[in-house]
Design an enzyme around this catalytic site. Structure first.
Site, short mmCIF file in Angstrom:
data_model
loop_
_atom_site.label_atom_id
_atom_site.label_comp_id
_atom_site.label_asym_id
_atom_site.label_seq_id
_atom_site.Cartn_x
_atom_site.Cartn_y
_atom_site.Cartn_z
N HIS A 161 0.83 -1.21 0.00
CA HIS A 161 0.00 0.00 0.00
C HIS A 161 0.87 1.26 0.00
O HIS A 161 0.61 2.21 -0.74
CB HIS A 161 -0.90 0.03 1.24
N TYR A 194 -9.54 4.71 2.62
CA TYR A 194 -10.14 3.61 3.40
C TYR A 194 -11.66 3.63 3.47
O TYR A 194 -12.30 2.58 3.36
CB TYR A 194 -9.47 3.52 4.80
N GLU A 252 0.86 1.90 8.16
CA GLU A 252 1.30 2.56 6.93
C GLU A 252 1.86 3.96 7.22
O GLU A 252 2.77 4.42 6.53
CB GLU A 252 0.14 2.60 5.92
N HIS A 258 5.25 -3.40 -9.16
CA HIS A 258 6.41 -3.59 -8.27
C HIS A 258 7.45 -4.44 -9.01
O HIS A 258 7.09 -5.45 -9.61
CB HIS A 258 6.00 -4.36 -7.01
C1 HEM Z 1 -3.29 -4.72 -2.35
C2 HEM Z 1 -5.91 -5.81 1.58
C3 HEM Z 1 -7.36 -1.22 1.82
C4 HEM Z 1 -5.66 -0.54 -2.62
C5 HEM Z 1 -3.83 -5.38 -1.27
C6 HEM Z 1 -3.57 -6.76 -0.96
C7 HEM Z 1 -4.31 -7.08 0.12
C8 HEM Z 1 -5.05 -5.90 0.50
C9 HEM Z 1 -4.37 -8.43 0.79
C10 HEM Z 1 -2.59 -7.67 -1.71
C11 HEM Z 1 -1.18 -7.35 -1.26
C12 HEM Z 1 -0.12 -8.07 -2.08
O1 HEM Z 1 -0.02 -7.80 -3.29
O2 HEM Z 1 0.64 -8.87 -1.51
C13 HEM Z 1 -6.52 -4.65 2.01
C14 HEM Z 1 -7.33 -4.53 3.19
C15 HEM Z 1 -7.74 -3.23 3.27
C16 HEM Z 1 -7.19 -2.54 2.11
C17 HEM Z 1 -7.65 -5.67 4.16
C18 HEM Z 1 -8.61 -2.55 4.29
C19 HEM Z 1 -8.55 -2.80 5.58
C20 HEM Z 1 -7.05 -0.64 0.63
C21 HEM Z 1 -7.44 0.69 0.24
C22 HEM Z 1 -6.98 0.86 -1.02
C23 HEM Z 1 -6.29 -0.34 -1.41
C24 HEM Z 1 -8.17 1.67 1.11
C25 HEM Z 1 -7.16 2.06 -1.90
C26 HEM Z 1 -8.28 2.28 -2.52
C27 HEM Z 1 -4.88 -1.61 -2.92
C28 HEM Z 1 -4.17 -1.77 -4.17
C29 HEM Z 1 -3.49 -2.98 -4.09
C30 HEM Z 1 -3.79 -3.54 -2.79
C31 HEM Z 1 -4.18 -0.80 -5.34
C32 HEM Z 1 -2.66 -3.64 -5.17
C33 HEM Z 1 -3.61 -4.52 -5.89
C34 HEM Z 1 -3.16 -4.85 -7.25
O3 HEM Z 1 -2.97 -3.90 -8.01
O4 HEM Z 1 -3.02 -6.03 -7.56
N1 HEM Z 1 -4.72 -4.88 -0.37
N2 HEM Z 1 -6.45 -3.44 1.38
N3 HEM Z 1 -6.35 -1.23 -0.38
N4 HEM Z 1 -4.62 -2.69 -2.12
FE1 HEM Z 1 -5.48 -3.03 -0.34
#
Ligand code: HEM
Length: 398
Positions: free
Chosen positions: A85, A95, A137, A208
């Site tokens: 993140h 969030y 973060e 990444h």
């Molecule tokens: C990636 C969970 C909040 C945007 C991820 C991943 C997880 C996750 C498990 C994968 C990490 C990895 O690549 O190893 C969560 C949880 C959240 C949360 C539990 C809330 C408590 C947010 C918010 C945003 C966000 C608020 C923004 C809108 C992203 C993005 C990725 C990501 C852009 C990369 C995904 C991709 O492009 O493949 N998040 N996240 N997340 N998260 Fe979150």
């Protein structure tokens, strides 16, 4: 602190999440990205298409629900996700959008079963979970080697296998980044923000890439594999970097991130060997680890196990040989899956010492199979470290 009643309701929903989690998170992404197009500048459409991201989010929400009495139990997962993140520049104000759409998806999928009590409990729980992420973060933003996105110039492009190019980049004068002062930790990645225009793409694309070397006197080095685009969004950025970006061009980078790093104490000793086990482009962070281990303590025994389809796709061949030659004690095992079988439990049992500290990197499929093989061998789980190229939570059992 969440009330006892809220925590009880969250725990009661665990079986429902186990059953419907991925449908909920798929619905969540469809709604959220449909209504908030600006978020398409952050999300990797290839991961969406492959479904890995929905499964990673479902697993994380499930882990949080299971540990709602003590969210500190999921901190290692939060740290790993928090690094991603921070690297993507996700901010606290994002969030509530995620929270709103998660609740909406729960309602949509569960229908009448999602009673007002359940929705209220989840609204409250999401707030607590989001706070954990935001505070971890914040620390990462404070500690980052530079803030936001900085402009770097490509100073070299080197073909290190038939499908992998190593980029060397240096900060622009305008970037105000002094690379000599940036701590480069083996195993970490940098994140590139680009805006490819092929395939009618309209959005920024963030990716990444693992850092290949801990030395930065010539510049920061990272490697990119050309993904063959069978499906449109897959390969969008790698194709752009391979074909459209040349020496002299600019790229935007956020500061190095990631917790896939060598155990500092074990680096100094010689009893516990270091096993570096990779498939394909997964070799990249392990190359930096090999270099870091050598610089720190060349006497530590090293097992270098590198799998690739064939010799042409075996990346960094001369460089690996040059580094291994400097190790006091090493074993090098090269596997070409075009002509021999894939690495399996029998191979690992015979070739990997049972007391070794093991670092694994490759595709999600490779990681899943290596983690399964090591679990059948009862290798100490603290001594297995891995980083898939893709969302790690999609490979974790909670
Ligand atoms: C990636 C969970 C909040 C945007 C991820 C991943 C997880 C996750 C498990 C994968 C990490 C990895 O690549 O190893 C969560 C949880 C959240 C949360 C539990 C809330 C408590 C947010 C918010 C945003 C966000 C608020 C923004 C809108 C992203 C993005 C990725 C990501 C852009 C990369 C995904 C991709 O492009 O493949 N998040 N996240 N997340 N998260 Fe979150």
């Amino acid at each position: 602190m969440l009330s006892e009643q809220t925590r009880a309701i969250i725990k009661q929903t665990v079986p429902v999440l186990e059953q419907h989690g991925t449908v909920i998170t798929k619905t969540f992404y469809r709604n959220m990205l449909g209504d908030n197009k600006e978020l398409l500048n952050y999300f990797n459409r290839a991961n969406q298409a492959k479904g890995a991201q929905s499964s990673a989010l479902a697993t994380t929400v499930l882990a949080a629900a299971k540990h709602i009495d003590d969210l500190s139990a999921i901190l290692p997962h939060v740290e790993q996700i928090g690094h991603k993140h921070r690297a993507l520049q996700i901010m606290p104000e994002h969030y509530p959008i995620v929270g709103k759409n998660l609740l909406r998806a729960i309602k949509e999928v569960l229908g009448d079963a999602a009673t007002p009590e359940i929705i209220n409990a989840w609204a409250e729980a999401y707030g607590a979970i989001a706070d954990v992420f935001i505070s971890i973060e914040k620390k990462m933003y404070d500690e980052a080697a530079w803030p936001g996105w900085k402009s770097f110039e490509v100073v070299d492009k080197d073909q290190v296998s038939s499908d992998i190019v190593e980029f060397t980049v240096k900060p622009d004068a305008s970037s105000d980044v002094d690379l000599a002062k940036v701590p480069i930790v083996a195993g970490q990645y940098i994140t590139v923000k680009s805006h490819p225009t092929r395939h009618n793409n309209e959005y920024d694309a963030l990716r990444h890439y693992s850092i290949c070397s801990v030395t930065s006197d010539r510049g920061l080095r990272f490697a990119v594999k050309l993904e063959q685009p069978r499906d449109k969004p897959i390969g969008l950025v790698s194709e752009y970097l391979h074909k459209d970006v040349s020496v002299g061009d600019k790229l935007f980078l956020s500061a190095p991130a990631g917790d896939f790093t060598l155990d500092e104490e074990l680096m100094n000793q010689t009893e516990v060997p270091l096993v570096l086990l990779s498939a394909g482009v997964g070799v990249t962070p392990l190359l930096a680890m090999l270099e870091a281990q050598l610089l720190r303590n060349p006497e530590r025994p090293i097992f270098w196990i590198q799998s690739s389809y064939d010799e042409a796709t075996q990346a960094f061949k001369p460089h690996v040989e040059e580094l291994l030659e400097k190790c006091e004690s090493y074993e090098k095992i090269i596997v070409h899956t075009s002509k021999s079988s894939r690495i399996d439990d029998k191979f690992l049992k015979e070739r990997v010492p049972g007391h070794a500290d093991v670092y694994i990197c490759g595709s999600l499929e490779f990681m899943r199979s290596m983690v399964d093989h090591f679990s059948t061998l009862n290798h100490k789980s603290d001594f297995i470290h891995y980083e898939p190229f893709g969302p790690k939570m999609a490979t974790v059992k909670v």
